[in-house]
Design a protein around this motif. Sequence first.
Motif, PDB file in Angstrom:
ATOM      1  N   ARG A   1       0.725  -1.388   0.110  1.00 25.75           N
ATOM      2  CA  ARG A   1       0.242  -0.001  -0.462  1.00 25.75           C
ATOM      3  C   ARG A   1       0.793   0.950   0.477  1.00 25.75           C
ATOM      4  N   ILE A   2       1.766   0.813   0.768  1.00 23.64           N
ATOM      5  CA  ILE A   2       2.361   2.431   0.659  1.00 23.64           C
ATOM      6  C   ILE A   2       3.561   2.510  -1.003  1.00 23.64           C
ATOM      7  N   ALA A   3       3.849   1.765  -1.469  1.00 21.48           N
ATOM      8  CA  ALA A   3       4.649   1.536  -2.447  1.00 21.48           C
ATOM      9  C   ALA A   3       3.334   2.260  -3.674  1.00 21.48           C
ATOM     10  N   ASP A   4       2.141   1.717  -2.923  1.00 14.08           N
ATOM     11  CA  ASP A   4       1.716   2.469  -3.970  1.00 14.08           C
ATOM     12  C   ASP A   4       0.901   3.867  -3.978  1.00 14.08           C
ATOM     13  N   GLY A   5       2.129   4.053  -3.670  1.00  8.59           N
ATOM     14  CA  GLY A   5       1.868   5.754  -2.880  1.00  8.59           C
ATOM     15  C   GLY A   5      -0.020   6.202  -1.511  1.00  8.59           C
ATOM     16  N   GLU A   6       0.498   4.761  -0.902  1.00  9.59           N
ATOM     17  CA  GLU A   6      -0.512   5.425   0.233  1.00  9.59           C
ATOM     18  C   GLU A   6       0.095   5.712   1.230  1.00  9.59           C
TER      19      GLU A   6
END
Length: 159
Positions: free
Chosen positions: A26-31
């Motif tokens: 989720r972090i890598a997806d920009g969240e």
Amino acid sequence: MKRDKREGEGRPTIYSKELGDLICSRIADGESLRSIVKDNKMPSSSTIFRWLLDETKKEFWEQYEKARNIQAELMFEEILDIADDGSNDWMEREYRDGGTFITQNPEVVGRSRLRVDTRKWYLSKVLPKKFGDKQIVTGDEDNPIVTIVKYANGDKTTI
């Protein structure tokens, strides 16, 4: 997902690779982490930070660090998108006589500038080697840079 309470009660607090993978994905997806922890199925931020500080969870730290780097790359691309998007930069206004004219929308342009500047600042702090300002210190022929090294024994050397 392992939980230290019965299913459906509270947030997960026990680390699992599956949960770590999901958080980092989720972090890598920009969240943002703030957004992730608003999900009641996710651990609290204090739990995640405790995992990151836990020496036995180095693989999670490494995965988290990589996810943050990917997130920064996406943010850089987002800066380009914001800067290139002029779709709302102009607006139609009306003269008193009823005629119309096109003018710049300063609120939208200012907000876009703020969005770009905030992201640039953030990237310069989290990945300074890649996105920070580079400073080169040089002298000139008349005023060269001189470094004086003082040793503990009192000797001096000019470099």
